[in-house]
Design a protein around this motif. Sequence first.
Motif, PDB file in Angstrom:
ATOM      1  N   GLU A 151       0.960  -1.298   0.089  1.00  0.00           N
ATOM      2  CA  GLU A 151       0.070  -0.039   0.216  1.00  0.00           C
ATOM      3  C   GLU A 151       0.789   1.267   0.169  1.00  0.00           C
ATOM      4  O   GLU A 151       0.444   2.430   0.025  1.00  0.00           O
ATOM      5  CB  GLU A 151      -1.053   0.064   1.230  1.00  0.00           C
ATOM      6  CG  GLU A 151      -2.122  -1.200   0.998  1.00  0.00           C
ATOM      7  CD  GLU A 151      -1.436  -2.556   1.780  1.00  0.00           C
ATOM      8  OE1 GLU A 151      -2.096  -3.222   1.590  1.00  0.00           O
ATOM      9  OE2 GLU A 151      -0.386  -2.649   2.018  1.00  0.00           O
ATOM     10  N   LYS A 152       2.183   0.999   0.065  1.00  0.00           N
ATOM     11  CA  LYS A 152       3.110   2.220   0.005  1.00  0.00           C
ATOM     12  C   LYS A 152       3.218   2.863   1.164  1.00  0.00           C
ATOM     13  O   LYS A 152       3.476   4.256   1.338  1.00  0.00           O
ATOM     14  CB  LYS A 152       2.661   2.997  -1.321  1.00  0.00           C
ATOM     15  CG  LYS A 152       2.933   2.263  -2.649  1.00  0.00           C
ATOM     16  CD  LYS A 152       2.624   3.582  -3.828  1.00  0.00           C
ATOM     17  CE  LYS A 152       1.240   3.687  -3.738  1.00  0.00           C
ATOM     18  NZ  LYS A 152       0.744   4.613  -4.959  1.00  0.00           N
ATOM     19  N   ALA A 153       3.193   2.123   2.182  1.00  0.00           N
ATOM     20  CA  ALA A 153       3.491   2.829   3.530  1.00  0.00           C
ATOM     21  C   ALA A 153       4.418   1.769   4.350  1.00  0.00           C
ATOM     22  O   ALA A 153       4.872   0.770   3.741  1.00  0.00           O
ATOM     23  CB  ALA A 153       2.210   2.736   4.172  1.00  0.00           C
ATOM     24  N   ALA A 197       3.298   7.028   6.382  1.00  0.00           N
ATOM     25  CA  ALA A 197       3.200   7.332   4.930  1.00  0.00           C
ATOM     26  C   ALA A 197       3.388   8.721   4.764  1.00  0.00           C
ATOM     27  O   ALA A 197       3.252   9.723   5.271  1.00  0.00           O
ATOM     28  CB  ALA A 197       1.632   7.034   4.560  1.00  0.00           C
ATOM     29  N   VAL A 203       0.199  11.840   0.804  1.00  0.00           N
ATOM     30  CA  VAL A 203      -1.104  11.307   0.338  1.00  0.00           C
ATOM     31  C   VAL A 203      -2.053  12.017  -0.608  1.00  0.00           C
ATOM     32  O   VAL A 203      -2.771  11.787  -1.554  1.00  0.00           O
ATOM     33  CB  VAL A 203      -1.906  11.259   1.860  1.00  0.00           C
ATOM     34  CG1 VAL A 203      -3.423  10.592   1.300  1.00  0.00           C
ATOM     35  CG2 VAL A 203      -1.355  10.307   2.874  1.00  0.00           C
ATOM     36  N   ASP A 249      -8.342   6.619  -1.219  1.00  0.00           N
ATOM     37  CA  ASP A 249      -6.930   6.471  -0.067  1.00  0.00           C
ATOM     38  C   ASP A 249      -7.224   6.379   1.282  1.00  0.00           C
ATOM     39  O   ASP A 249      -6.661   5.697   2.161  1.00  0.00           O
ATOM     40  CB  ASP A 249      -6.250   7.836  -0.387  1.00  0.00           C
ATOM     41  CG  ASP A 249      -5.706   7.885  -1.700  1.00  0.00           C
ATOM     42  OD1 ASP A 249      -5.343   6.632  -2.316  1.00  0.00           O
ATOM     43  OD2 ASP A 249      -5.475   8.989  -2.470  1.00  0.00           O
ATOM     44  N   LEU A 269      -6.261   3.296   4.091  1.00  0.00           N
ATOM     45  CA  LEU A 269      -5.746   3.853   5.565  1.00  0.00           C
ATOM     46  C   LEU A 269      -6.498   3.097   6.450  1.00  0.00           C
ATOM     47  O   LEU A 269      -5.885   2.481   7.435  1.00  0.00           O
ATOM     48  CB  LEU A 269      -5.772   5.174   5.809  1.00  0.00           C
ATOM     49  CG  LEU A 269      -4.543   6.208   5.206  1.00  0.00           C
ATOM     50  CD1 LEU A 269      -4.905   7.583   5.325  1.00  0.00           C
ATOM     51  CD2 LEU A 269      -3.255   5.728   5.776  1.00  0.00           C
ATOM     52  N   PHE A 300       2.386  11.003   9.025  1.00  0.00           N
ATOM     53  CA  PHE A 300       2.509  11.418   7.791  1.00  0.00           C
ATOM     54  C   PHE A 300       3.494  12.194   7.330  1.00  0.00           C
ATOM     55  O   PHE A 300       4.058  13.115   8.178  1.00  0.00           O
ATOM     56  CB  PHE A 300       1.105  12.151   7.488  1.00  0.00           C
ATOM     57  CG  PHE A 300       0.029  11.408   7.386  1.00  0.00           C
ATOM     58  CD1 PHE A 300      -0.445  10.526   6.245  1.00  0.00           C
ATOM     59  CD2 PHE A 300      -1.131  11.700   8.321  1.00  0.00           C
ATOM     60  CE1 PHE A 300      -1.467   9.752   6.451  1.00  0.00           C
ATOM     61  CE2 PHE A 300      -2.406  10.979   8.302  1.00  0.00           C
ATOM     62  CZ  PHE A 300      -2.504  10.096   7.451  1.00  0.00           C
ATOM     63  N   LEU A 309      10.162   7.376   0.826  1.00  0.00           N
ATOM     64  CA  LEU A 309       9.202   6.570   0.698  1.00  0.00           C
ATOM     65  C   LEU A 309       8.254   7.069  -0.588  1.00  0.00           C
ATOM     66  O   LEU A 309       8.373   8.219  -1.022  1.00  0.00           O
ATOM     67  CB  LEU A 309       8.318   6.909   1.958  1.00  0.00           C
ATOM     68  CG  LEU A 309       8.417   6.141   3.084  1.00  0.00           C
ATOM     69  CD1 LEU A 309       9.622   6.501   3.796  1.00  0.00           C
ATOM     70  CD2 LEU A 309       7.313   6.149   4.221  1.00  0.00           C
ATOM     71  N   SER A 311       5.021   7.787  -2.895  1.00  0.00           N
ATOM     72  CA  SER A 311       3.912   8.545  -2.557  1.00  0.00           C
ATOM     73  C   SER A 311       2.596   7.651  -2.235  1.00  0.00           C
ATOM     74  O   SER A 311       2.537   6.758  -2.931  1.00  0.00           O
ATOM     75  CB  SER A 311       3.432   9.593  -3.638  1.00  0.00           C
ATOM     76  OG  SER A 311       3.295   8.885  -4.936  1.00  0.00           O
ATOM     77  N   PHE A 312       1.789   7.757  -1.291  1.00  0.00           N
ATOM     78  CA  PHE A 312       0.904   6.871  -0.636  1.00  0.00           C
ATOM     79  C   PHE A 312      -0.416   7.158  -1.792  1.00  0.00           C
ATOM     80  O   PHE A 312      -1.115   6.184  -2.233  1.00  0.00           O
ATOM     81  CB  PHE A 312       0.446   7.131   0.495  1.00  0.00           C
ATOM     82  CG  PHE A 312      -0.664   6.396   1.091  1.00  0.00           C
ATOM     83  CD1 PHE A 312      -0.060   5.192   1.919  1.00  0.00           C
ATOM     84  CD2 PHE A 312      -1.924   6.834   1.024  1.00  0.00           C
ATOM     85  CE1 PHE A 312      -1.368   4.190   2.324  1.00  0.00           C
ATOM     86  CE2 PHE A 312      -3.178   5.779   1.637  1.00  0.00           C
ATOM     87  CZ  PHE A 312      -2.630   4.733   2.175  1.00  0.00           C
TER      88      PHE A 312
END
Length: 220
Positions: free
Chosen positions: A21-23, A34, A37, A60, A64, A78, A189, A191-192
């Motif tokens: 989930e890109k976190a 994350a 967002v 989104d 979460l 965040f 990281l 991008s969520f």
Amino acid sequence: MKICAEAELNILEQTLLLLPEKAIYWQQENALIAADVHLGKSGHFRKAGIAIPQNIAQEDLAVLSDLIAQYKPAKLIFLGDLFHSELNTDWDWFALWREQFPQLHIILVKGNHDIINDSHYHQLNIETPMEYSIGPFLMLHHPLTDAKLVNAEGYVLCGHIHPGVRMHGKGRQTLTLPCFTFGDKQAILPSFGKFTGKVAIRHKNDDSVFGVLDNKVIRV
């Protein structure tokens, strides 16, 4: 919720799970992390008369919610650019979402797009520092230059870049995947948010790079 395969990374005696989930889920601190967002981005474009689906922000937030249900974190951090622009209708969805998790400690390390007055976040019991130090990590939005990393007080976790890694097939096919990039003193990281895009970046030879597929994180 679909079954996903995360990648486990041990760094500075800390265990980080890199999620599809890109976190990141940080086990020792029981925290989700994350970056980028960009809630409100679709509302921003709709306000300008550009046809964008209305449910992107809700999707989104649903992701979460699924992560919170799965990992049951005590903290949600965040790394900047939580909300893309000024207040719009997507903020109402975010406020309703926040009400579902009143006990969750939320920290927003402010980014360049976080232009909404801090008081709105504080009304939702969300902290808004410019940087956040916890354990061996220094949480920022913008990556630090090599010169500034020398004096950084902690290993940096950040976002802003929306990093991607370009994969090459046997022919001339190429595919750019969102990625987590871990360097010697700093990690960036992906991008969520779904409505954010990605940019293939130049990685150093000794970087640890993890590409993100739909349901799996792979080391590349």
